[in-house]
Write an enzyme that holds these catalytic residues in place. Structure first.
Site, PDB file in Angstrom:
ATOM      1  N   HIS A   1     -22.118   8.309  36.420  1.00  0.00           N
ATOM      2  CA  HIS A   1     -22.341   7.306  35.380  1.00  0.00           C
ATOM      3  C   HIS A   1     -21.779   7.705  34.028  1.00  0.00           C
ATOM      4  O   HIS A   1     -21.414   6.849  33.243  1.00  0.00           O
ATOM      5  CB  HIS A   1     -23.810   6.885  35.336  1.00  0.00           C
ATOM      6  CG  HIS A   1     -24.115   5.957  36.461  1.00  0.00           C
ATOM      7  ND1 HIS A   1     -24.678   6.383  37.634  1.00  0.00           N
ATOM      8  CD2 HIS A   1     -23.826   4.643  36.639  1.00  0.00           C
ATOM      9  CE1 HIS A   1     -24.755   5.363  38.471  1.00  0.00           C
ATOM     10  NE2 HIS A   1     -24.249   4.305  37.895  1.00  0.00           N
TER      11      HIS A   1
ATOM     12  N   ASP B   1     -21.088   3.361  45.664  1.00  0.00           N
ATOM     13  CA  ASP B   1     -22.097   3.803  46.617  1.00  0.00           C
ATOM     14  C   ASP B   1     -21.611   3.644  48.058  1.00  0.00           C
ATOM     15  O   ASP B   1     -21.878   4.506  48.892  1.00  0.00           O
ATOM     16  CB  ASP B   1     -23.402   3.031  46.414  1.00  0.00           C
ATOM     17  CG  ASP B   1     -24.217   3.620  45.274  1.00  0.00           C
ATOM     18  OD1 ASP B   1     -24.292   4.863  45.202  1.00  0.00           O
ATOM     19  OD2 ASP B   1     -24.753   2.866  44.455  1.00  0.00           O
TER      20      ASP B   1
ATOM     21  N   GLU C   1     -23.325  -2.194  49.552  1.00  0.00           N
ATOM     22  CA  GLU C   1     -23.035  -0.802  49.194  1.00  0.00           C
ATOM     23  C   GLU C   1     -23.667   0.171  50.184  1.00  0.00           C
ATOM     24  O   GLU C   1     -23.645   1.378  49.987  1.00  0.00           O
ATOM     25  CB  GLU C   1     -23.464  -0.496  47.747  1.00  0.00           C
ATOM     26  CG  GLU C   1     -24.865  -0.906  47.391  1.00  0.00           C
ATOM     27  CD  GLU C   1     -25.174  -0.756  45.898  1.00  0.00           C
ATOM     28  OE1 GLU C   1     -24.405  -0.120  45.159  1.00  0.00           O
ATOM     29  OE2 GLU C   1     -26.215  -1.288  45.472  1.00  0.00           O
TER      30      GLU C   1
ATOM     31  N   CYS D   1     -17.403  -4.807  42.694  1.00  0.00           N
ATOM     32  CA  CYS D   1     -17.722  -4.353  41.342  1.00  0.00           C
ATOM     33  C   CYS D   1     -17.763  -2.834  41.251  1.00  0.00           C
ATOM     34  O   CYS D   1     -18.133  -2.278  40.228  1.00  0.00           O
ATOM     35  CB  CYS D   1     -19.036  -4.952  40.857  1.00  0.00           C
ATOM     36  SG  CYS D   1     -20.415  -4.543  41.926  1.00  0.00           S
TER      37      CYS D   1
HETATM   38  C1  PEP Z   1     -21.443   0.615  43.111  1.00  0.00           C
HETATM   39  O1  PEP Z   1     -22.239   1.312  43.736  1.00  0.00           O
HETATM   40  O2  PEP Z   1     -20.241   0.464  43.433  1.00  0.00           O
HETATM   41  C2  PEP Z   1     -21.869  -0.099  41.887  1.00  0.00           C
HETATM   42  C3  PEP Z   1     -21.078  -0.945  41.276  1.00  0.00           C
HETATM   43  O3  PEP Z   1     -23.100   0.179  41.397  1.00  0.00           O
HETATM   44  P1  PEP Z   1     -23.471   1.502  40.560  1.00  0.00           P
HETATM   45  O4  PEP Z   1     -22.182   2.188  40.202  1.00  0.00           O
HETATM   46  O5  PEP Z   1     -24.231   1.048  39.366  1.00  0.00           O
HETATM   47  O6  PEP Z   1     -24.289   2.273  41.539  1.00  0.00           O
HETATM   48 MG    MG Z   2     -24.375   1.172  43.389  1.00  0.00          MG
END
Ligand code: PEP
Ligand code: MG
Length: 574
Positions: A191, A457, A433, A504
């Site tokens: 993150h 994920d 995911e 995403c």
């Molecule tokens: C993902 O897992 O691709 C996603 C967009 O969610 P995050 O990165 O917030 O886990």
């Molecule tokens: Mg995710």
């Protein structure tokens, strides 16, 4: 001689500046007996004064950037530093015990902290124990001449060098002065890497040894495009990378011309390019990058940037702000995805062996329904102000989706019964995911309104490789045919039921993956705002009919991530 440190390219751009180590120094010291106690007293007084100067400056800076209330904590620190009782106890201890300043400081402040901590009926005084320890650490750092890092005090261009960066460290950085991040730990989808892209700060993560090699004030070239840094560059390297940085900026300027244009391929097919956001403030970057939608609003940051669970009204205001700013364009808001590497100080979660596989996201929401229902009510009330879509994270089974939908329907009905205005066309979708969900996409597609493939994920679970662990980052393989086949099937399953398929995860903005996803017919690409115009520009130069011809070869004949990459680079102008 210059030295090169390689890592993972985590945020585009090239930064050149002096290093600023955001590393806690080693403050161990030895207890010594001394003859010259006056000298020790002078040292401690100087260290106290230097600490006061630091805290005063941090206090002023915090007041400007964060506000009066947040700055108050530093007033408490200043009061401790000036406390005559504490100062005289330290000097007396030096004189009586004939010990060095470090030991006297430790003994006295430790005693103070313990006394405060023992005041069980006075939580306010108990909390002051932490302040005493903080202050003592600062004074000790001056005694040992090993200054503590103060990111709030950065007032000149720097490359921040750190062992690890938490999302909150990253959020506090001043974009004006921070020209890059060079971090020992982390992967492309950790993150802090995602936040650095949101902040448009070039970043290299997973460098393993940056904090061992780079010293404060070393000149550093940080190349976030190719994933390396050069420490103490020679003149030729300085010139070469300054030119590359300039070239990158020119390219960016070209992309900016596409701001108000739709994302269309060379043969006229339209795709939607959307932004991922973490807070309502990010929506400005999204609209100025020409986002056609918000494809993912990670609402957990609302919860993380708060001292308690955000109220329904506070959430309503945040969602309304984003919906209004997007002026009727779609906004996909994901319900809270806490757990994994995202924690709430006020909602302690059990210690787990595998937090990414544990109690998180929709699992918490379905268990702690009061939190989930509050969020859904805020979303429903905000739905009146734009085109809201709601998405549930980490869905693994149809039952989970059905339960979430049931709770949504109940809250909606309650609001309607109260006479609250609620949109009647809110689409409900899921993040794909988890491999089980991808495998069962044909059945999910009959019940959900849309899919959004979360590759960050999905890749970590498919290859069983922790997304934040740089030792296994070679398994982040977005072009591996095993994954591509899975994604292709998810997209086809959505289309078969007349539903849309979005992505995403970070892969949606990856220049090798984009042509493949276009060939598969992925409808929506949601990414960090900084990638939008680059992807739109790339799409403009690609012909979908040609890409479709290439796809069977990729899915049927290629065996590895590298083979796919090589084939795309050879056959497609990327
Ligand atoms: C993902 O897992 O691709 C996603 C967009 O969610 P995050 O990165 O917030 O886990
Ligand atoms: Mg995710």
């Amino acid at each position: 001689m210059s030295e090169r440190i390689t890592g993972i390219a985590a945020s585009d751009g090239i930064g050149i500046a002096k290093a600023y180590r955001l590393v806690q120094p080693d403050l161990t010291f030895e207890k010594k007996t001394v003859d010259d106690t006056e000298h020790e007293i002078t040292r401690v007084k100087r260290a106290l004064q230097a600490s006061s100067n630091d805290v005063q400056a941090i206090r002023d800076s915090a007041e400007k950037s964060l506000g009066k209330k947040e700055a108050e904590i530093f007033d408490a620190h200043l009061a401790i530093l000036a406390d005559p009782e504490m100062v005289s106890q330290i000097t007396d201890t030096i004189k009586q015990k004939k010990i060095n300043a470090e030991e006297a400081l430790f003994e006295v402040t430790d005693n103070f902290a313990k006394t405060l901590q023992a005041m069980e009926d006075n939580p306010y005084m108990q909390e002051r124990a932490t302040d005493v320890k903080d202050v003592s650490k600062r004074v000790l750092s001056h005694l040992l001449n090993k200054p503590l890092p103060n990111p709030a005090l950065i007032h000149e261009p720097v490359i921040v060098v750190a062992h690890d960066l938490t999302p909150s460290d990253t959020a506090q950085m001043n974009r004006k002065y921070v020209k890059g991040f060079l971090v020992d730990l982390g992967g492309r989808t950790s993150h802090s890497a995602i936040m650095s892209r949101t902040l448009e700060i070039p970043a290299v993560v997973g460098s393993e040894k940056a904090t061992q090699v780079v010293k404060n004030d070393d000149e550093v070239i940080l190349n976030g495009l190719d994933g390396f840094a050069v420490v103490a560059p020679d003149d030729q390297e300085q010139q070469q990378y300054a030119a590359e940085a300039q070239h990158f900026e020119q390219e960016r300027a070209e992309w900016r011309k596409l701001r108000n244009q739709p994302s269309v391929s060379a043969d006229g097919q339209h795709f939607e390019v959307a932004a991922n956001i973490g807070t309502p403030n990010d929506v400005t970057a999204a609209t100025s990058a020409g986002a056609e939608a918000v494809g993912l609003f990670r609402t957990e940051f609302l919860y993380m940037n708060s001292d308690e669970l955000p109220t329904e009204d506070a959430q309503f205001e945040a969602y309304k702000r984003v919906l209004e700013a997007m002026k009727g364009k779609p906004v996909v808001i994901r319900t809270m995805d806490i757990g994994g590497d995202k924690h709430l100080p006020y909602l302690p979660l059990p210690e787990e062996m595998n937090p990414f596989l544990g109690y998180r996201a929709i699992r918490i929401s379905l268990d702690r329904q009061e939190i989930f229902r509050t969020q859904l009510r805020a979303l429903l009330r905000a739905s009146h102000y734009g085109q809201l879509r709601i998405m549930f994270p980490m869905i693994a089974t149809l039952d989970e989706f059905r339960s979430a939908k049931q709770i949504f329907t109940e809250e909606k009905q309650k609001l309607i019964d109260q006479g609250t205005a609620v949109a009647d066309d809110i689409k409900l979708g899921i993040m794909v995911e988890i491999p089980a969900t991808a495998a069962f996409a044909d059945q999910f597609a009959k019940e959900v309104d849309f899919f959004s493939i979360g590759t960050n994920d999905l890749i970590q679970y498919t290859f069983a490789a922790d997304r934040g662990n740089d030792r296994v980052s070679y398994l982040y393989q977005p072009y591996n045919p095993a994954l591509l086949r899975m994604i292709n099937r998810v997209i086809s399953a959505a289309h078969k039921e007349g539903k849309t398929a979005a992505m995403c995860g970070e892969m949606a903005g990856d220049k090798v993956a984009v042509p493949l996803l276009m060939a598969m017919g992925l409808d929506e690409y949601s990414m960090s705002a900084t990638s939008i115009l680059r992807v739109r520009s790339q799409m403009k130069h690609l012909n979908v009919a040609d890409l479709k011809k290439l796809l069977p070869e990729i899915l049927e004949n290629c065996k590895t991530n590298a083979e796919v990459k090589q084939l795309v680079e050879q056959k497609v102008n990327i």
